[in-house]
Design an enzyme around this catalytic site. Structure first.
Site, PDB file in Angstrom:
ATOM      1  N   GLY A 258      65.481 -65.305 147.912  1.00  0.00           N
ATOM      2  CA  GLY A 258      65.662 -64.141 148.324  1.00  0.00           C
ATOM      3  C   GLY A 258      65.131 -63.437 149.444  1.00  0.00           C
ATOM      4  O   GLY A 258      64.671 -63.854 150.256  1.00  0.00           O
ATOM      5  N   ILE A 259      64.545 -61.927 149.046  1.00  0.00           N
ATOM      6  CA  ILE A 259      63.970 -61.158 150.068  1.00  0.00           C
ATOM      7  C   ILE A 259      62.658 -61.874 150.299  1.00  0.00           C
ATOM      8  O   ILE A 259      62.254 -61.988 151.566  1.00  0.00           O
ATOM      9  CB  ILE A 259      63.728 -59.824 149.541  1.00  0.00           C
ATOM     10  CG1 ILE A 259      64.902 -59.108 149.417  1.00  0.00           C
ATOM     11  CG2 ILE A 259      62.675 -58.870 150.225  1.00  0.00           C
ATOM     12  CD1 ILE A 259      64.935 -57.798 148.710  1.00  0.00           C
TER      13      ILE A 259
ATOM     14  N   VAL B  30      52.175 -64.581 138.281  1.00  0.00           N
ATOM     15  CA  VAL B  30      51.136 -63.339 138.436  1.00  0.00           C
ATOM     16  C   VAL B  30      50.747 -62.354 137.354  1.00  0.00           C
ATOM     17  O   VAL B  30      49.816 -61.848 137.434  1.00  0.00           O
ATOM     18  CB  VAL B  30      51.907 -62.403 139.499  1.00  0.00           C
ATOM     19  CG1 VAL B  30      52.312 -63.137 140.699  1.00  0.00           C
ATOM     20  CG2 VAL B  30      53.113 -61.812 139.096  1.00  0.00           C
TER      21      VAL B  30
ATOM     22  N   TYR C 134      62.605 -50.960 135.468  1.00  0.00           N
ATOM     23  CA  TYR C 134      62.419 -51.480 137.057  1.00  0.00           C
ATOM     24  C   TYR C 134      61.895 -50.263 137.692  1.00  0.00           C
ATOM     25  O   TYR C 134      60.950 -50.339 138.664  1.00  0.00           O
ATOM     26  CB  TYR C 134      63.334 -52.041 137.194  1.00  0.00           C
ATOM     27  CG  TYR C 134      63.626 -52.702 138.688  1.00  0.00           C
ATOM     28  CD1 TYR C 134      63.047 -53.769 138.924  1.00  0.00           C
ATOM     29  CD2 TYR C 134      64.536 -52.094 139.767  1.00  0.00           C
ATOM     30  CE1 TYR C 134      63.148 -54.340 140.221  1.00  0.00           C
ATOM     31  CE2 TYR C 134      64.372 -52.563 140.902  1.00  0.00           C
ATOM     32  CZ  TYR C 134      63.705 -53.864 141.224  1.00  0.00           C
ATOM     33  OH  TYR C 134      63.727 -54.197 142.447  1.00  0.00           O
TER      34      TYR C 134
ATOM     35  N   LYS D 244      58.547 -49.701 139.957  1.00  0.00           N
ATOM     36  CA  LYS D 244      58.482 -49.627 141.236  1.00  0.00           C
ATOM     37  C   LYS D 244      58.027 -48.307 142.017  1.00  0.00           C
ATOM     38  O   LYS D 244      57.565 -48.099 143.134  1.00  0.00           O
ATOM     39  CB  LYS D 244      60.117 -49.806 142.051  1.00  0.00           C
ATOM     40  CG  LYS D 244      60.579 -51.230 141.853  1.00  0.00           C
ATOM     41  CD  LYS D 244      59.771 -52.362 142.306  1.00  0.00           C
ATOM     42  CE  LYS D 244      60.218 -53.761 142.289  1.00  0.00           C
ATOM     43  NZ  LYS D 244      59.592 -54.737 142.907  1.00  0.00           N
TER      44      LYS D 244
END
Length: 242
Positions: A21-22, A57, A148, A152
């Site tokens: 993806g990104i 992570v 989410y 963010k």
């Protein structure tokens, strides 16, 4: 090397979540710019010429080992793109503690871990670029994404605190906030949801991963040295002012 939009100097770059993806578009952008790139991911294969390192992570030991591998191959890390992220969407009354914890652990705590580790070499080198992949919903909000959007939104505070801590050392920290981008993550959304968002996006289309990568590359460049603590939207105008 030829001067590019990413930087006039070849840098040692780490991208988390860089195989899809990104993240993959970001990796390809830096690779095309002549940089030495390491992709930390849990699955998939990075583009040819990129150091692929398996890294969760949420695990501090894995993060440290991954950075050591990147440093041995590419030199001290100068650019960090903290892009790894997951979603577990549902309305708050149905959201379990596990749904909350999983998203916060990857998206927020994971970003903290890699930023802390990268900052060591950046401080020593008196130069560094940290870019967090945020989201338009971090400030705009989104029903069914309390976990989410919270993760963010918190990245903005992290970037601005790092700016105050590390700014005098030549290190910048910024957030790129994508809107709805054509990736595997958005591909699973129902058609009616996509249609509703298209109706609210002034650009009247979804974005491309390459468009996010271009914004990231600029923030990591020499030219962006006086930009720090900023939130750069790449959302076709969806979140204007939020």
């Amino acid at each position: 090397m030829t001067e590019t939009s990413t930087s006039a100097v070849a840098r040692s770059v780490v991208v988390t979540g860089g195989n899809r993806g990104i993240g993959r578009a970001i990796v390809e952008k830096f690779l095309a710019g002549g940089h030495r790139v390491a992709s930390f991911d849990m699955g998939g294969e990075p583009p040819e010429g990129v150091l692929g390192v398996t890294c969760n992570v949420t695990d501090s030991e894995q993060v440290d080992a991954a950075f050591k591998a990147a440093e041995e191959a590419n030199g001290p890390v100068e650019v960090l793109i903290a892009n790894a992220g997951i979603t577990k969407d549902t309305l708050i009354l149905r959201m379990s503690d596990a749904d909350w914890d999983a998203v916060i652990n990857v998206n927020l705590t994971g970003a903290f871990r890699v930023a802390k580790r990268a900052a060591k070499s950046m401080i020593r080198g008196k130069w560094g670029r940290i870019v967090f992949t945020g989201s338009v919903v971090g400030l705009y909000g989104s029903a069914g994404q309390v976990n989410y959007s919270s993760s963010k939104a918190a990245l903005v505070g992290m970037a601005r605190s790092l700016t105050r801590e590390l700014g005098s050392r030549g290190v910048t920290a910024n957030v790129v906030a994508p809107g709805f981008i054509e990736t595997d993550m958005t591909a699973v959304l129902p058609e009616d949801v996509i249609a509703r968002y298209l109706a609210s996006i002034p650009a009247a289309r979804l974005g491309q991963p390459s468009e996010v990568a271009s914004a990231v590359a600029f923030l990591a460049s020499e030219e962006a040295g006086f930009i720090s603590g900023a939130v750069i939207p790449v959302d076709g105008g969806l979140g204007m002012g939020h």
